[in-house]
Design a protein around this motif. Structure first.
Motif, PDB file in Angstrom:
ATOM      1  N   LYS A  78       0.825  -1.203   0.000  1.00  0.00           N
ATOM      2  CA  LYS A  78       0.000   0.000   0.000  1.00  0.00           C
ATOM      3  C   LYS A  78       0.864   1.260   0.000  1.00  0.00           C
ATOM      4  N   VAL A  79       1.911   1.249   0.821  1.00  0.00           N
ATOM      5  CA  VAL A  79       2.778   2.433   0.910  1.00  0.00           C
ATOM      6  C   VAL A  79       3.435   2.727  -0.430  1.00  0.00           C
ATOM      7  N   LEU A  80       3.767   1.673  -1.173  1.00  0.00           N
ATOM      8  CA  LEU A  80       4.487   1.843  -2.439  1.00  0.00           C
ATOM      9  C   LEU A  80       3.602   1.578  -3.657  1.00  0.00           C
ATOM     10  N   GLU A  81       2.305   1.817  -3.502  1.00  0.00           N
ATOM     11  CA  GLU A  81       1.390   1.489  -4.601  1.00  0.00           C
ATOM     12  C   GLU A  81       1.616   2.356  -5.842  1.00  0.00           C
ATOM     13  N   ASN A  82       2.210   3.526  -5.658  1.00  0.00           N
ATOM     14  CA  ASN A  82       2.466   4.410  -6.801  1.00  0.00           C
ATOM     15  C   ASN A  82       3.941   4.454  -7.179  1.00  0.00           C
ATOM     16  N   THR A  83       4.683   3.441  -6.789  1.00  0.00           N
ATOM     17  CA  THR A  83       6.127   3.440  -7.022  1.00  0.00           C
ATOM     18  C   THR A  83       6.478   3.513  -8.512  1.00  0.00           C
ATOM     19  N   THR A  84       7.614   4.136  -8.778  1.00  0.00           N
ATOM     20  CA  THR A  84       8.121   4.183 -10.158  1.00  0.00           C
ATOM     21  C   THR A  84       9.224   3.146 -10.376  1.00  0.00           C
ATOM     22  N   PHE A  85       9.539   2.416  -9.335  1.00  0.00           N
ATOM     23  CA  PHE A  85      10.595   1.405  -9.438  1.00  0.00           C
ATOM     24  C   PHE A  85      10.037   0.165 -10.138  1.00  0.00           C
ATOM     25  N   GLY A  86      10.578  -0.151 -11.295  1.00  0.00           N
ATOM     26  CA  GLY A  86      10.050  -1.213 -12.152  1.00  0.00           C
ATOM     27  C   GLY A  86       9.767  -2.532 -11.449  1.00  0.00           C
ATOM     28  N   PRO A  87      10.737  -3.116 -10.721  1.00  0.00           N
ATOM     29  CA  PRO A  87      10.507  -4.424 -10.088  1.00  0.00           C
ATOM     30  C   PRO A  87       9.385  -4.416  -9.046  1.00  0.00           C
ATOM     31  N   PHE A  88       9.010  -3.197  -8.547  1.00  0.00           N
ATOM     32  CA  PHE A  88       7.960  -3.112  -7.528  1.00  0.00           C
ATOM     33  C   PHE A  88       6.578  -2.871  -8.133  1.00  0.00           C
ATOM     34  N   SER A  99       9.894   8.460  -3.646  1.00  0.00           N
ATOM     35  CA  SER A  99       9.484   9.851  -3.487  1.00  0.00           C
ATOM     36  C   SER A  99       9.683  10.255  -2.036  1.00  0.00           C
ATOM     37  N   GLU A 100       9.645  11.556  -1.769  1.00  0.00           N
ATOM     38  CA  GLU A 100       9.831  12.016  -0.397  1.00  0.00           C
ATOM     39  C   GLU A 100       8.720  11.492   0.505  1.00  0.00           C
ATOM     40  N   GLU A 101       7.515  11.443  -0.031  1.00  0.00           N
ATOM     41  CA  GLU A 101       6.384  10.925   0.750  1.00  0.00           C
ATOM     42  C   GLU A 101       6.589   9.450   1.076  1.00  0.00           C
ATOM     43  N   GLU A 102       7.064   8.691   0.102  1.00  0.00           N
ATOM     44  CA  GLU A 102       7.305   7.268   0.331  1.00  0.00           C
ATOM     45  C   GLU A 102       8.399   7.063   1.378  1.00  0.00           C
TER      46      GLU A 102
END
Length: 584
Positions: free
Chosen positions: A300-310, A366-369
């Motif tokens: 949930k915390v990283l649901e908008n991640t830009t990191f490909g493997p995630f 991101s800073e929020e993440e």
């Protein structure tokens, strides 16, 4: 008087000084100290130094020969005592020696250090390996533990019953070992994977409390904690609920471990952990609770991640405090381990003293993440957060569990002086094979769903929980059990979900479907593993160390030469024809 001995070596003490005694055993060693010859004699109870001034007394005797010695006991000279031996302050002055069994072959290994020899060599000459004190003591301890368990079960009011070894094949999860019938050609017996059906029929028969030390046979690939043949303390009780059986199991494990081990043992009641909680928190249904590390979910915390493997993945995390300053080589070893178990890699970040994060994936956050990861997962200065991600939930959980275990080993979190027990319960009745799309039993197919047959009518298969439970110790499954399903309609419905028609089920389990129609009480049981119990008590790395004559890791009995081919006349008598090449 026994002509071979007047005393076992363990019984020899100062009270026998100047007495004439007779001892028999194996020649452990012969030493020549310039005109004084020493022979170390070993019997099944201990070792005794013997001495002679006759150069010919021990001449030509090979190590491990069996001899009978007569002589007088005396004190050793001061300063020559051997504290390793119970007889270390005494020695026998030999007057006569009689050869009882000469060792005429060169020994394949040194008896004293046989445990350092390759397993296949040890098992081929297992009768020699058993002369090693450590190996022999495992077998003796096994006998003591079995004696203790028999007495305990008797005191708890259980009746010992031996169930058949030749039985019928049944779909219980593993491959059966089958035995061809001579009288009924084309038909086969099977060796029992467990006495499952028999013990349930004993409850129908009104025995109430049954047990036996049961041999179980499963045609599976061997591993450190399983061999083709193993033993369990099989028990069943009628008119009981889950907690009644768990209480008996707690008593068995606690009393056995505290009697035979010096380690700190979890006191009853053992912690109960629901299966799904165990998978979420520890990545396994047999967690090692000596390890305090917990798996958490960062999806949930990283649901908008830009990191490909995630992206579009389930993301699990493990936070470890105070390791941020460990060397790069330490972290590289963990990365190598992750690769060895099939992970594409493992990401991690470290919380620095200035509040910033450092690590291979920090630049993708991101800073929020960053803020949410630090706050939600309790990171402190020098804390490291490890990330395990996969598209499939079950795979992410499994990998996270393996990483947790490896961290526990690398960080020395597993106290070797503890036996940490827990109970995993509320297993799902079924599990879905994502490859085939078919359901299979998660645990024991004869288990009672929490809601009985109504669960099959009102819930999806993956939502149904069963009265199933495992006892776990230090990451090892020690016992499995369940409240049984004595409702025939419900039992048949469960098998139908995994692909068996009711008629097939009634045919395969004819005895149960017939017997239960004559009045079946509610019942349940469990089966602690004897071999694993002894393995943990003795800190042995695998089950073969606590069994008298085990096969090797490939399931081959090198000592007896099995499995072996049969003579043509034997095959004809059984109506069997061997087809195809052995290598096919």
């Amino acid at each position: 008087m026994n002509k071979f001995r007047t005393h076992y070596i363990a019984d020899i003490d100062d009270s026998l000084i100047s007495e004439s005694i007779v001892v028999s055993g194996w020649v452990e060693n012969i030493r020549d100290h310039g005109g004084v010859l020493f022979l170390d004699l070993r019997d099944e109870t201990g070792t005794l130094q013997t001495v002679s001034n006759d150069d010919d007394m021990f001449k030509g005797i090979a190590k491990e020969s069996v001899v009978k010695l007569t002589g007088k006991l005396r004190k050793r000279d001061e300063g020559t005592e051997n504290e390793r031996l119970t007889t270390g302050s005494l020695e026998l002055v030999v007057e006569t020696l009689e050869m009882l069994g000469e060792s005429v072959h060169e020994l394949p290994f040194d008896i004293m250090t046989s445990k350092q020899t390759k397993d296949d060599v040890r098992l081929k000459y297992r009768y020699l390996d058993l002369r090693n004190e450590s190996v022999k003591n495992n077998i003796k301890l096994r006998a003591e533990i079995l004696h203790f368990l028999h007495n305990k079960m008797y005191n708890l009011g259980f009746t010992q019953v031996q169930t058949p070894i030749l039985t019928a094949s049944s779909p219980e999860g593993a491959r059966d070992f089958v035995v061809p019938s001579r009288l009924f050609k084309g038909k086969f017996y099977a060796l029992p994977q467990a006495p499952q059906i028999y013990k349930e029929l004993l409850m129908v028969g009104g025995l109430g409390k049954y047990y036996q030390i049961a041999p179980c046979f499963r045609d599976e690939d061997a591993r450190a904690d399983r061999t083709l043949e193993f033993y369990q303390l099989d028990l069943e009780m009628s008119f009981v609920e889950e907690e009644d059986i768990l209480n008996v199991g707690e008593s068995i494990f606690y009393d056995t471990f505290t009697k035979f081990s010096n380690k700190k043992v979890t006191k009853p009641p053992f912690r109960r952990i629901a299966y799904r909680d165990a998978i979420d928190l520890y990545g396994t249904d047999k967690p090692d609770l000596r390890n305090p590390l917990i798996i958490k979910d960062a999806t949930k915390v990283l649901e908008n991640t830009t990191f490909g493997p995630f992206k579009n993945s389930i993301i699990k995390t493990i936070v470890v405090h105070d390791i941020g300053e460990y060397s790069n080589s330490w972290f590289n070893e963990l990365v190598d381990y992750a690769s060895s178990i099939g992970m594409p890699g493992i990401g991690y970040i470290t919380l620095m003293e200035d509040g910033s994060l450092k690590g291979p994936i920090d630049k993708f956050l991101s800073e929020e993440e960053r803020t949410n990861l630090i706050n939600e997962f309790g990171m402190k200065t020098n804390s490291v957060m490890f990330f395990i991600a996969n598209k499939r939930l079950a795979t992410a959980q499994k990998f996270a569990g393996l990483i947790r275990d490896e961290l526990g080993r690398k960080l020395n979190l597993l106290d070797p002086n503890k036996l940490e027990l827990c109970i995993i319960n509320d297993f799902p009745m079924f599990e879905l094979d994502e490859t085939t799309g078919k359901y299979d039993f998660c645990h024991n197919p004869f288990s009672m769903p929490h809601g009985g047959i109504k669960d099959y009518e009102n819930k999806k298969p993956e939502e149904i929980l069963a009265y199933q439970y495992d006892f776990v110790c230090n990451g090892n499954e020690m016992a499995s059990g369940a409240i049984r399903n004595h409702d025939l309609d419900s039992l048949a419905k469960g098998f139908e979900i995994v692909g068996y028609s009711r008629s097939e089920v009634e045919e395969r389990f004819k005895s149960i479907f017939t017997a239960f129609k004559y009045g079946c009480p509610p019942h349940g049981g469990m089966a602690p593993g004897i071999d694993r119990l002894i393995m943990l008590i003795q800190d042995e790395p695998n089950l073969r160390e606590v069994q008298a004559f085990p096969p090797n890791a490939s399931g081959v009995d090198l000592m007896m030469g099995s499995p072996a081919t049969l003579q043509p006349e034997q095959l004809r008598e059984l109506g069997i024809e061997i087809k195809g090449d052995e290598d096919e």
